[in-house]
Design a protein around this motif. Structure first.
Motif, PDB file in Angstrom:
ATOM      1  N   LYS A 346       0.829  -1.201   0.000  1.00 23.82           N
ATOM      2  CA  LYS A 346       0.000   0.000   0.000  1.00 23.82           C
ATOM      3  C   LYS A 346       0.867   1.255   0.000  1.00 23.82           C
ATOM      4  O   LYS A 346       2.061   1.210   0.295  1.00 23.82           O
ATOM      5  N   ASP A 347       0.233   2.361  -0.360  1.00 24.52           N
ATOM      6  CA  ASP A 347       0.935   3.648  -0.475  1.00 24.52           C
ATOM      7  C   ASP A 347       2.211   3.489  -1.297  1.00 24.52           C
ATOM      8  O   ASP A 347       3.287   3.958  -0.915  1.00 24.52           O
ATOM      9  N   THR A 348       2.075   2.837  -2.434  1.00 27.40           N
ATOM     10  CA  THR A 348       3.233   2.547  -3.276  1.00 27.40           C
ATOM     11  C   THR A 348       3.556   3.747  -4.158  1.00 27.40           C
ATOM     12  O   THR A 348       2.675   4.291  -4.831  1.00 27.40           O
ATOM     13  N   LYS A 349       4.815   4.147  -4.151  1.00 26.69           N
ATOM     14  CA  LYS A 349       5.252   5.329  -4.905  1.00 26.69           C
ATOM     15  C   LYS A 349       6.466   4.987  -5.758  1.00 26.69           C
ATOM     16  O   LYS A 349       7.264   4.126  -5.398  1.00 26.69           O
ATOM     17  N   ILE A 350       6.581   5.694  -6.874  1.00 24.93           N
ATOM     18  CA  ILE A 350       7.691   5.511  -7.805  1.00 24.93           C
ATOM     19  C   ILE A 350       8.402   6.840  -7.973  1.00 24.93           C
ATOM     20  O   ILE A 350       7.763   7.884  -8.125  1.00 24.93           O
ATOM     21  N   GLN A 351       9.716   6.802  -7.958  1.00 25.47           N
ATOM     22  CA  GLN A 351      10.496   8.017  -8.218  1.00 25.47           C
ATOM     23  C   GLN A 351      11.622   7.688  -9.195  1.00 25.47           C
ATOM     24  O   GLN A 351      12.405   6.765  -8.965  1.00 25.47           O
ATOM     25  N   ILE A 352      11.663   8.430 -10.297  1.00 29.75           N
ATOM     26  CA  ILE A 352      12.663   8.222 -11.343  1.00 29.75           C
ATOM     27  C   ILE A 352      13.638   9.385 -11.313  1.00 29.75           C
ATOM     28  O   ILE A 352      13.244  10.545 -11.459  1.00 29.75           O
ATOM     29  N   ASP A 353      14.910   9.085 -11.098  1.00 36.02           N
ATOM     30  CA  ASP A 353      15.960  10.100 -11.090  1.00 36.02           C
ATOM     31  C   ASP A 353      16.757   9.940 -12.382  1.00 36.02           C
ATOM     32  O   ASP A 353      17.594   9.048 -12.518  1.00 36.02           O
ATOM     33  N   LEU A 354      16.470  10.796 -13.356  1.00 37.44           N
ATOM     34  CA  LEU A 354      17.071  10.709 -14.680  1.00 37.44           C
ATOM     35  C   LEU A 354      18.436  11.379 -14.705  1.00 37.44           C
ATOM     36  O   LEU A 354      18.634  12.439 -14.104  1.00 37.44           O
ATOM     37  N   ASP A 355      19.364  10.778 -15.407  1.00 38.78           N
ATOM     38  CA  ASP A 355      20.711  11.328 -15.533  1.00 38.78           C
ATOM     39  C   ASP A 355      20.716  12.403 -16.623  1.00 38.78           C
ATOM     40  O   ASP A 355      20.498  12.104 -17.797  1.00 38.78           O
ATOM     41  N   PRO A 356      20.961  13.678 -16.282  1.00 42.13           N
ATOM     42  CA  PRO A 356      20.915  14.746 -17.289  1.00 42.13           C
ATOM     43  C   PRO A 356      22.011  14.640 -18.344  1.00 42.13           C
ATOM     44  O   PRO A 356      21.898  15.265 -19.398  1.00 42.13           O
ATOM     45  N   THR A 357      23.047  13.859 -18.069  1.00 40.28           N
ATOM     46  CA  THR A 357      24.046  13.650 -19.123  1.00 40.28           C
ATOM     47  C   THR A 357      23.542  12.670 -20.171  1.00 40.28           C
ATOM     48  O   THR A 357      24.076  12.605 -21.283  1.00 40.28           O
ATOM     49  N   PHE A 358      22.499  11.905 -19.836  1.00 44.52           N
ATOM     50  CA  PHE A 358      21.941  10.919 -20.759  1.00 44.52           C
ATOM     51  C   PHE A 358      20.618  11.402 -21.360  1.00 44.52           C
ATOM     52  O   PHE A 358      20.352  11.210 -22.544  1.00 44.52           O
ATOM     53  N   VAL A 359      19.768  12.022 -20.531  1.00 45.29           N
ATOM     54  CA  VAL A 359      18.440  12.462 -20.967  1.00 45.29           C
ATOM     55  C   VAL A 359      18.376  13.985 -20.934  1.00 45.29           C
ATOM     56  O   VAL A 359      18.582  14.601 -19.895  1.00 45.29           O
ATOM     57  N   PHE A 377       7.661  11.618  -1.859  1.00 44.11           N
ATOM     58  CA  PHE A 377       8.138  10.239  -1.959  1.00 44.11           C
ATOM     59  C   PHE A 377       8.487   9.674  -0.586  1.00 44.11           C
ATOM     60  O   PHE A 377       8.123   8.544  -0.247  1.00 44.11           O
ATOM     61  N   ALA A 378       9.176  10.431   0.226  1.00 44.12           N
ATOM     62  CA  ALA A 378       9.623   9.956   1.545  1.00 44.12           C
ATOM     63  C   ALA A 378       8.652  10.336   2.659  1.00 44.12           C
ATOM     64  O   ALA A 378       8.911  10.022   3.824  1.00 44.12           O
ATOM     65  N   ASP A 379       7.550  10.989   2.305  1.00 47.90           N
ATOM     66  CA  ASP A 379       6.577  11.413   3.310  1.00 47.90           C
ATOM     67  C   ASP A 379       5.542  10.303   3.492  1.00 47.90           C
ATOM     68  O   ASP A 379       4.640  10.134   2.675  1.00 47.90           O
ATOM     69  N   ASP A 380       5.632   9.560   4.571  1.00 47.90           N
ATOM     70  CA  ASP A 380       4.738   8.424   4.790  1.00 47.90           C
ATOM     71  C   ASP A 380       3.326   8.837   5.172  1.00 47.90           C
ATOM     72  O   ASP A 380       2.438   7.989   5.263  1.00 47.90           O
ATOM     73  N   THR A 381       3.102  10.122   5.390  1.00 51.21           N
ATOM     74  CA  THR A 381       1.741  10.583   5.642  1.00 51.21           C
ATOM     75  C   THR A 381       1.012  10.871   4.338  1.00 51.21           C
ATOM     76  O   THR A 381      -0.205  11.089   4.341  1.00 51.21           O
ATOM     77  N   LYS A 382       1.743  10.861   3.235  1.00 50.50           N
ATOM     78  CA  LYS A 382       1.147  11.156   1.935  1.00 50.50           C
ATOM     79  C   LYS A 382       0.519   9.899   1.365  1.00 50.50           C
ATOM     80  O   LYS A 382       1.199   8.910   1.095  1.00 50.50           O
ATOM     81  N   ASP A 383      -0.787   9.930   1.178  1.00 48.47           N
ATOM     82  CA  ASP A 383      -1.504   8.765   0.682  1.00 48.47           C
ATOM     83  C   ASP A 383      -1.159   8.490  -0.773  1.00 48.47           C
ATOM     84  O   ASP A 383      -0.961   9.397  -1.570  1.00 48.47           O
ATOM     85  N   SER A 384      -1.075   7.209  -1.110  1.00 48.13           N
ATOM     86  CA  SER A 384      -0.856   6.798  -2.491  1.00 48.13           C
ATOM     87  C   SER A 384      -1.652   5.525  -2.739  1.00 48.13           C
ATOM     88  O   SER A 384      -2.406   5.076  -1.878  1.00 48.13           O
ATOM     89  N   GLY A 385      -1.472   4.918  -3.903  1.00 47.29           N
ATOM     90  CA  GLY A 385      -2.297   3.780  -4.281  1.00 47.29           C
ATOM     91  C   GLY A 385      -1.783   2.456  -3.775  1.00 47.29           C
ATOM     92  O   GLY A 385      -0.639   2.326  -3.349  1.00 47.29           O
ATOM     93  N   ASP A 386      -2.645   1.461  -3.855  1.00 47.92           N
ATOM     94  CA  ASP A 386      -2.327   0.120  -3.386  1.00 47.92           C
ATOM     95  C   ASP A 386      -2.117  -0.821  -4.566  1.00 47.92           C
ATOM     96  O   ASP A 386      -2.722  -0.657  -5.626  1.00 47.92           O
ATOM     97  N   LEU A 387      -1.293  -1.826  -4.347  1.00 47.28           N
ATOM     98  CA  LEU A 387      -0.960  -2.810  -5.371  1.00 47.28           C
ATOM     99  C   LEU A 387      -1.531  -4.153  -4.962  1.00 47.28           C
ATOM    100  O   LEU A 387      -1.248  -4.653  -3.874  1.00 47.28           O
TER     101      LEU A 387
END
Length: 509
Positions: A346-359, A377-387
């Motif tokens: 539950k409260d599953t979150k995704i964070q993509i850190d793109l490399d500016p030398t590549f993208v 992303f690191a705030d566990d009080t922030k609601d997100s979706g369930d898997l």
């Protein structure tokens, strides 16, 4: 997406698999749009007065390009909703195109299953990374991040405490409304086990407990209650919701074992008595703190309120689906019941850190109302979706590579770092994991990418055409159809999309 070369279909995308659910204001009930609807074959797809006239969709504002050097991090939650796809199917079969605001790209992609391997470790899901050059547009690439949750054997599923909240107001009397609800409930009874408990609350001008909590083993009693459903009166959604949660809490407290506790609302979303709009969402947010989730199943057309249905499910940590035909009942109940009911993360979150030398720049395609701030992303009080168990999900980014990446100078580097954060189904402490995305995962050509990869890409292009995306130039139905056909694997769901795309083509103007 960007204009396609005459030789092929889609623009380039950066494909990220993740179920998403966030807190963007686009998902609230305050921004609505009533649509026009029907079209005769070859006529205007949005002629007023058709079957879709008067329906309500939240206004979609597409994600735009972002310069990686200025903001390399993209964050969103998870989502497994599919209602947008079956709404499209309903409309195309009725010889009209869907309203652009009804088209959620992620719900089109995630309608289908992909061959992602399940997790081999103790994590609730596995992450799969691959990519390929796009056949259209210099410097644009498709890169995929797929998520596959672990599968739970139906025999090992937790007992379910389900309260069906059925709208029996006058607007539900149409053949594609209450009769479909009854068919879905009867199908469900055949898939539930004797350990499960089922209740039915109805609401029109007032709420009523049609079926007090009953073990599914008492099938005759349950089926008799389902047959007794009939429509008439106003639509007091608030009263029904309060009563349904009250029943769910009652059974939950009586259970001697850990169980799935869920309210499932079946309605056209036409609330006109009691709390409505954002006030109704606030009520749902209060109730979810009791670990009772809410899923919404939409029915019918003409007055359908997709905006509210999706928002209620999102805030209730459940799923949103639209039931347009008996085949969707079979898909949800007979084939995907465990995935729909049993949450594994539950409260599953995704964070993509793109490399500016590549993208050089990127654009998240779809998930507009699931986007989160990077701090969330690191705030566990922030609601997100369930898997749910057995769920697989895919999302896309469109990216433009740097000159150094295009020339192959960075072939041994990473395109991005993919971070995931989730809580266990019965816990409140998050776990975080990171997966590098090496450039070596990108194959030399689009044609050598997997069939799943190419099918998902074609599905995205189809959705962006129907959305009339500002990022899409031209309606390349022939190219979409060719790719969908070549990658269908003779799967019935995929073959159906091929036929829907063929039917949508002559409606386009």
């Amino acid at each position: 997406m960007r204009a396609l070369r005459p030789s092929f279909l889609l623009p380039s995308l950066f494909l990220v698999g993740a179920v998403a659910c966030g807190d963007s204001s686009d998902s609230t009930l305050s921004s609505a749009r009533a649509i026009g609807g029907s079209a005769e074959p070859g006529g205007s797809a949005f002629a007023p007065g058709g079957a879709g006239a008067g329906e309500t969709y939240g206004k979609l504002v597409e994600n735009d390009w972002i310069e990686t050097a200025k903001e390399p991090i993209s964050t969103f939650g998870v989502d497994v909703d599919t209602g947008s796809y079956s709404l499209m199917r309903r409309d195309v079969r009725a010889n009209r195109l869907p309203d652009p605001d009804s088209v959620r790209v992620e719900e089109y992609i995630n309608y289908f299953r992909y061959d992602y391997a399940p997790p081999q470790d103790d994590r609730p899901f596995a992450v799969h990374l691959d990519g390929a050059p796009s056949p259209f547009g210099d410097g644009l690439h498709l890169i995929r991040v797929g998520m596959q949750s672990k599968v739970v054997d139906p025999a090992q599923r937790k007992p379910a405490n389900l309260v069906f909240l059925v709208d029996v107001s006058g607007s539900m009397s149409a053949p594609d409304k209450l009769p479909l609800v009854q068919a879905m409930l009867k199908s469900l009874v055949t898939k539930l086990t004797d350990a499960d408990t089922l209740s039915i609350v109805t609401y029109a001008g007032y709420e009523n407990v049609l079926l007090p909590p009953a073990r599914v083993s008492d099938k005759a009693k349950i089926l008799a209650a389902i047959d007794g459903l009939h429509a008439g009166g106003g639509t007091n959604g608030e009263g029904g919701i309060r009563k349904a949660y009250e029943l769910a809490e009652q059974v939950k407290q009586q259970q001697q074992v850990e169980s799935i506790n869920r309210v499932i609302m079946c309605t056209d979303g036409d609330f006109n008595v009691g709390l409505t709009g954002d006030a109704l969402v606030e009520l749902i947010e209060e109730e979810r703190e009791k670990n009772i989730t809410l899923s919404t199943f939409g029915f019918g057309q003409g007055n359908y309120n997709a905006r509210d249905m999706e928002a209620l499910a999102q805030k209730g940590n459940g799923n949103y689906a639209y039931i347009d035909a008996p085949e969707e009942i079979d898909r949800f109940v007979q084939k995907r019941l465990v995935a729909t009911l049993q949450v594994i993360a539950k409260d599953t979150k995704i964070q993509i850190d793109l490399d500016p030398t590549f993208v050089q720049r990127y654009r998240l395609v779809g998930y507009e109302n699931r986007v989160l701030n990077k701090e969330d992303f690191a705030d566990d009080t922030k609601d997100s979706g369930d898997l749910g168990a057995g769920h697989s999900v895919t999302a896309f980014y469109e990216v433009e590579l740097t000159e150094a990446a295009k020339s192959g100078q960075l072939a041994t580097g990473n395109v991005a770092n993919v971070k995931l954060r989730w809580k266990p189904a019965e816990g409140d402490v998050s776990t975080e994991a990171a997966v590098p995305f090496p450039a070596s995962k990108i194959v030399p050509s689009f044609e050598t990418a997997s069939e799943d990869f190419r099918f998902a890409a074609a599905t995205v292009e189809y959705a962006e055409i129907l959305r009339r995306s500002k990022h899409s130039e031209g309606a390349r139905f022939d190219d979409v159809i060719a790719t969908l056909s070549a990658t269908s694997k003779q799967d019935p769901d995929r073959l159906q999309l091929v036929e829907l795309a063929r039917s949508a083509k002559p409606l386009w103007r």
